[in-house]
Design a protein around this motif. Structure first.
Motif, PDB file in Angstrom:
ATOM      1  N   LYS A  32      45.207  38.979  28.469  1.00  0.00           N
ATOM      2  CA  LYS A  32      43.765  40.303  28.766  1.00  0.00           C
ATOM      3  C   LYS A  32      43.863  40.471  30.508  1.00  0.00           C
ATOM      4  N   LEU A  33      43.817  41.928  30.577  1.00  0.00           N
ATOM      5  CA  LEU A  33      43.788  42.356  32.260  1.00  0.00           C
ATOM      6  C   LEU A  33      42.304  43.071  32.160  1.00  0.00           C
ATOM      7  N   ALA A  34      41.815  42.487  32.761  1.00  0.00           N
ATOM      8  CA  ALA A  34      40.500  42.740  33.030  1.00  0.00           C
ATOM      9  C   ALA A  34      39.920  44.030  34.033  1.00  0.00           C
ATOM     10  N   LEU A  35      39.400  44.844  33.998  1.00  0.00           N
ATOM     11  CA  LEU A  35      38.324  45.431  35.222  1.00  0.00           C
ATOM     12  C   LEU A  35      36.851  44.795  35.446  1.00  0.00           C
ATOM     13  N   ILE A  36      36.608  44.123  36.269  1.00  0.00           N
ATOM     14  CA  ILE A  36      35.217  44.226  36.507  1.00  0.00           C
ATOM     15  C   ILE A  36      34.718  44.036  37.527  1.00  0.00           C
ATOM     16  N   LEU A  37      33.306  45.654  37.725  1.00  0.00           N
ATOM     17  CA  LEU A  37      33.070  45.960  38.448  1.00  0.00           C
ATOM     18  C   LEU A  37      31.761  45.311  39.316  1.00  0.00           C
ATOM     19  N   SER A  38      31.430  45.928  40.454  1.00  0.00           N
ATOM     20  CA  SER A  38      29.935  45.809  40.707  1.00  0.00           C
ATOM     21  C   SER A  38      29.523  46.816  41.834  1.00  0.00           C
ATOM     22  N   HIS A  92      26.218  55.286  39.086  1.00  0.00           N
ATOM     23  CA  HIS A  92      27.291  55.969  38.295  1.00  0.00           C
ATOM     24  C   HIS A  92      27.999  56.851  38.638  1.00  0.00           C
ATOM     25  N   GLU A  93      28.058  57.806  39.207  1.00  0.00           N
ATOM     26  CA  GLU A  93      28.704  58.423  40.034  1.00  0.00           C
ATOM     27  C   GLU A  93      29.448  58.262  41.018  1.00  0.00           C
ATOM     28  N   SER A  94      29.339  57.407  42.195  1.00  0.00           N
ATOM     29  CA  SER A  94      29.975  56.593  42.931  1.00  0.00           C
ATOM     30  C   SER A  94      31.081  54.874  42.329  1.00  0.00           C
ATOM     31  N   THR A  95      30.617  54.691  40.835  1.00  0.00           N
ATOM     32  CA  THR A  95      31.588  53.343  40.141  1.00  0.00           C
ATOM     33  C   THR A  95      32.730  54.396  39.462  1.00  0.00           C
ATOM     34  N   CYS A  96      31.586  55.561  38.657  1.00  0.00           N
ATOM     35  CA  CYS A  96      33.297  56.739  38.121  1.00  0.00           C
ATOM     36  C   CYS A  96      34.257  56.768  38.810  1.00  0.00           C
ATOM     37  N   GLN A  97      33.856  57.302  40.305  1.00  0.00           N
ATOM     38  CA  GLN A  97      35.055  58.285  41.511  1.00  0.00           C
ATOM     39  C   GLN A  97      35.762  56.463  41.964  1.00  0.00           C
ATOM     40  N   ALA A  98      35.174  55.644  41.447  1.00  0.00           N
ATOM     41  CA  ALA A  98      35.886  54.148  42.604  1.00  0.00           C
ATOM     42  C   ALA A  98      36.473  53.647  41.637  1.00  0.00           C
ATOM     43  N   VAL A  99      36.176  53.969  40.525  1.00  0.00           N
ATOM     44  CA  VAL A  99      37.314  53.435  39.374  1.00  0.00           C
ATOM     45  C   VAL A  99      38.060  54.646  39.100  1.00  0.00           C
ATOM     46  N   THR A 100      38.077  55.562  39.151  1.00  0.00           N
ATOM     47  CA  THR A 100      39.229  56.952  39.825  1.00  0.00           C
ATOM     48  C   THR A 100      39.869  56.483  40.383  1.00  0.00           C
ATOM     49  N   GLN A 101      39.473  56.172  41.599  1.00  0.00           N
ATOM     50  CA  GLN A 101      40.567  55.997  42.748  1.00  0.00           C
ATOM     51  C   GLN A 101      41.845  54.962  42.826  1.00  0.00           C
ATOM     52  N   PHE A 102      41.043  53.664  41.942  1.00  0.00           N
ATOM     53  CA  PHE A 102      41.123  52.106  42.157  1.00  0.00           C
ATOM     54  C   PHE A 102      42.436  52.326  40.963  1.00  0.00           C
ATOM     55  N   GLN A 162      27.940  51.440  47.811  1.00  0.00           N
ATOM     56  CA  GLN A 162      29.633  50.684  47.999  1.00  0.00           C
ATOM     57  C   GLN A 162      30.139  49.870  46.266  1.00  0.00           C
ATOM     58  N   VAL A 163      30.751  50.541  46.121  1.00  0.00           N
ATOM     59  CA  VAL A 163      31.320  49.888  44.580  1.00  0.00           C
ATOM     60  C   VAL A 163      32.278  49.142  45.261  1.00  0.00           C
ATOM     61  N   GLY A 164      32.610  47.631  44.259  1.00  0.00           N
ATOM     62  CA  GLY A 164      33.240  46.627  44.108  1.00  0.00           C
ATOM     63  C   GLY A 164      34.817  46.855  43.232  1.00  0.00           C
ATOM     64  N   CYS A 165      35.905  46.737  43.191  1.00  0.00           N
ATOM     65  CA  CYS A 165      36.652  46.712  41.769  1.00  0.00           C
ATOM     66  C   CYS A 165      37.294  45.528  41.838  1.00  0.00           C
ATOM     67  N   LEU A 166      37.819  44.645  40.905  1.00  0.00           N
ATOM     68  CA  LEU A 166      37.925  43.508  40.839  1.00  0.00           C
ATOM     69  C   LEU A 166      38.918  43.460  39.699  1.00  0.00           C
ATOM     70  N   LEU A 167      40.719  43.269  39.847  1.00  0.00           N
ATOM     71  CA  LEU A 167      41.122  43.196  38.976  1.00  0.00           C
ATOM     72  C   LEU A 167      41.910  42.225  38.525  1.00  0.00           C
TER      73      LEU A 167
END
Length: 691
Positions: free
Chosen positions: A670-676, A592-602, A682-687
């Motif tokens: 629609k613009l979708a953000l899909i997370l892994s 949770h912590e890492s994903t929140c940081q990743a999304v903010t930076q993304f 590791q966190v992956g962000c797909l737009l």
């Protein structure tokens, strides 16, 4: 370039003498292998890789923080005593943390003995696409554990385990960058898979009570096919390069045995009706190394640079042969690498001579002269952005997933799940099978813990995707595996983006499949992942001037301070292999912590705000995990995609979400953000844009 060889050298006579069943097999005479290096006492696969990277970085003008991409390419993941054959975290993410490679995107690939050249192929695509500047490929092959198992199990001279006695251990690493002069570097690299023959060589845990792993090889069949087809491909590339006999200074094929190397030369010469290849340009490196698997080409050029055979400006052809069967040919011209490596070694020898007399130097006795400092992971992890504007879109051509009912109707087999979903995908695709240029398998947990060949090659063979084509065919398929836990699917997407953006390929299929390896083992806990499979075809659109559905960006984020929160490897007891794992009770909090940081930076990197994102699909680990992450990110319920079940969708999470979103929001704008999120952490962000 860096090569590390474990210090223990073992003669072939000792290998034969150690076999439990006495066999009269002339190993040295038939193979030309007199010695090989053997690890496994205090050094294992990841240790060989780590030492090779240290040597490579010490000889490079690039600092660790200047490496943009790490690709780990080994077959063996035997990383600790008592058969600790690891799955997660990936080798590459561990090396990233250990060696201070803090700016690098990373993932593991697996493609049998073609592993390092598969890494070269992928690096070439990333470099040509402009996604990265400097790529580190590495392989640590501790494979003589197969020799030890074979010594216990071989029955006679015709045993299919005999090839295990030819193996040797080595680590190799290379830093690849774009050439500043077109005269030097790789002039071409083409690889493809003859998956009809994927059953010729199989490596997996043994069924014997003594434990360990074994490799079962149909040596005659694999060598007959690999050499015959490789000769055709080599001739094709030599004709394209128009290199004369005089200009071809060196030729190095996969180093299995002297007889195989000589036979390829004989067939090439038979075609040319001349001595195109002979002892003056053929490199035979098996005598003191054996078959070092995915590292053989790089060990060979290392040895032959240091012995002054390879010089600046020399032309060389690399011929790749591996189980799968994967073939490839790559003509290359050396720049000043040979002189640079020799100068470094001479300088190190001088340092070591001084070091023998500590009173004459400022270094303590026994201190190593080559070192790369380990940089402690920082709380502020970096997000690696690999997206730039391109004149075309990369879009999902088709996607398929298996339902629970479909899975229940199949045998308990990740391979069978994958075959089923590939057929399902082609049934809804507009593409014929022969149009698939690349097949990537991104699943982790597989039948019998198979480590060789690549599962992708088995699937291409089972589904007849260009499984037996000549080298001049306009339709060839290259197949390999990407291994990086639940983030592996997005890593595979980044591979596809590089291949498509570099315009080397038009259509890429990515397959995932998972099974619970402990499902039928009493007393062994399940991992808690969904048994299912997915298949996704990504294609490059021909016209980027008009709006089109497609990938806008893929980014990755790393939080290495949590790398020890999960570890999984093969365990063995009384001839039964199982998945052994340990999970930190706070793992999902770290996610949770890492994903929140990743999304903010993304969002900052992409210059986006929350109101510009229409849909957010978190990692589908569980309903509670998705809801908690939605609450932490303050995502409105109408934007939150929650498909989660009580078991983790794992490598299927992103494709399940993409499939759902395409069905619900196709042509919606629609613009979708899909997370892994996965181990490492590791966190992956797909737009993805649904136009």
């Amino acid at each position: 370039l860096g090569v590390y060889l474990p210090p223990r050298e073992v003669p072939s006579s000792e290998i034969i003498q150690a076999c439990r069943q006495k066999i009269l097999y002339p190993l040295e005479r038939l193979t030309g292998i007199r010695f090989r290096r053997m690890a496994g006492d205090i050094e294992f696969a990841i240790d060989l890789a780590r030492e090779a990277v240290k040597k490579c970085l010490a000889r490079s003008r690039f600092k660790p923080e200047e490496i943009d991409l790490i690709i780990s390419c080994n077959i063996s993941r035997y990383d600790g005593p008592n058969f600790q054959f690891s799955f997660e975290p990936s080798t590459s993410v561990r090396l990233r943390r250990d060696l201070g490679l803090e700016s690098a995107l990373c993932f593991d690939i697996s493609n049998a003995c073609a592993g390092m050249f598969t890494g070269v192929n992928i690096a070439d695509a990333f470099l040509k696409a402009g996604l990265v500047r400097n790529v580190l490929i590495v392989s640590g092959e501790y494979i003589t554990h197969l020799t030890r198992t074979a010594q216990m199990e071989i029955r006679d001279e015709r045993d299919e385990r005999i090839a295990c006695l030819t193996l040797g251990d080595a680590g190799a690493a290379a830093i690849l960058t774009r050439s500043e002069d077109d005269r030097y570097g790789f002039h071409d690299i083409e690889m493809y898979t003859l998956s009809e023959y994927s059953d010729c060589c199989i490596a997996r845990p043994t069924d014997s009570k003594a434990g360990g792993a074994i490799m079962l090889t149909d040596s005659i069949r694999i060598h007959t096919v690999a050499i015959r087809e490789s000769v055709k491909h080599v001739i094709q590339k030599l004709r394209q390069m128009n290199w004369s006999r005089e200009s071809l200074k060196h030729f190095v094929m996969h180093q299995t045995a002297r007889g195989a190397i000589s036979e390829l030369a004989r067939q090439v010469n038979e075609y040319y009706r001349a001595k195109m290849l002979d002892h003056s340009n053929m490199i035979y490196n098996v005598e003191r190394r054996g078959n070092t698997s995915s590292t053989t080409h790089f060990v060979a050029i290392w040895d032959n640079i240091l012995n002054n055979r390879i010089q600046n400006g020399d032309n060389i052809v690399f011929a790749v042969q591996a189980s799968g069967i994967t073939l490839g040919t790559a003509p290359y011209t050396f720049d000043d690498l040979p002189d640079r490596l020799r100068a470094f070694e001479a300088n190190e020898n001088e340092k070591n001579n001084v070091e023998e007399n500590p009173a004459d130097s400022g270094r303590q006795a026994g201190e190593k002269s080559i070192s790369v400092p380990t940089i402690q992971p920082s709380a502020q992890s970096k997000l690696k952005n690999i997206s730039e504007e391109v004149p075309f879109k990369i879009t999902i051509e088709s996607i398929a997933t298996l339902s629970d009912d479909e899975v229940r109707q199949l045998p308990h087999s990740a391979i069978q799940y994958a075959v089923k979903v590939i057929d399902k995908c082609f049934n809804i695709s507009s593409l014929p099978k022969e149009e698939i240029d690349l097949l990537i398998y991104a699943g982790v947990h597989r039948d019998q813990f198979l480590s060789e060949p690549a599962i992708a090659s088995i699937l291409a063979g089972e589904t007849k995707i260009n499984s037996d084509v000549p080298p001049d065919s306009p339709h060839k398929t290259f197949a390999y595996d990407v291994l990086n836990g639940s983030v592996g699917f997005l890593n595979a997407c980044s591979n596809a983006m590089a291949m498509l953006r570099s315009q080397r390929m038009n259509h890429v299929m990515i397959v995932t499949a998972e099974m619970e390896n402990n499902a039928n083992l009493r007393g062994r806990p399940n991992l808690g992942i969904k048994e299912t499979a997915t298949a996704t075809i990504l294609s490059r659109t021909s016209d980027g001037t008009s709006p089109a559905e497609g990938i806008r960006a893929i980014d990755f984020f790393y939080a290495p301070q949590y790398i020890d929160a999960f570890y999984s490897h093969i365990g063995q007891e009384a001839g039964t292999s199982y998945l052994d794992f340990r999970r930190d009770p706070n793992l999902f909090d770290y996610y949770h912590e890492s994903t929140c940081q990743a999304v903010t930076q993304f969002l900052q990197t992409q210059k986006l705000t929350w109101d510009m994102i229409d849909l957010i699909a978190p990692p589908q680990i569980s309903p509670d995990f998705v809801q908690k992450l939605g609450d932490q990110l303050q995502i409105p319920p109408k934007k939150l995609v929650n498909l989660a079940e009580e078991v983790d969708l794992y490598t299927a999470s992103v494709p399940f979400c993409l499939n759902h979103l395409r069905q619900q929001y196709a042509h919606s704008g629609k613009l979708a953000l899909i997370l892994s999120v996965g181990t490492g952490v590791q966190v992956g962000c797909l737009l993805y844009h649904f136009v």
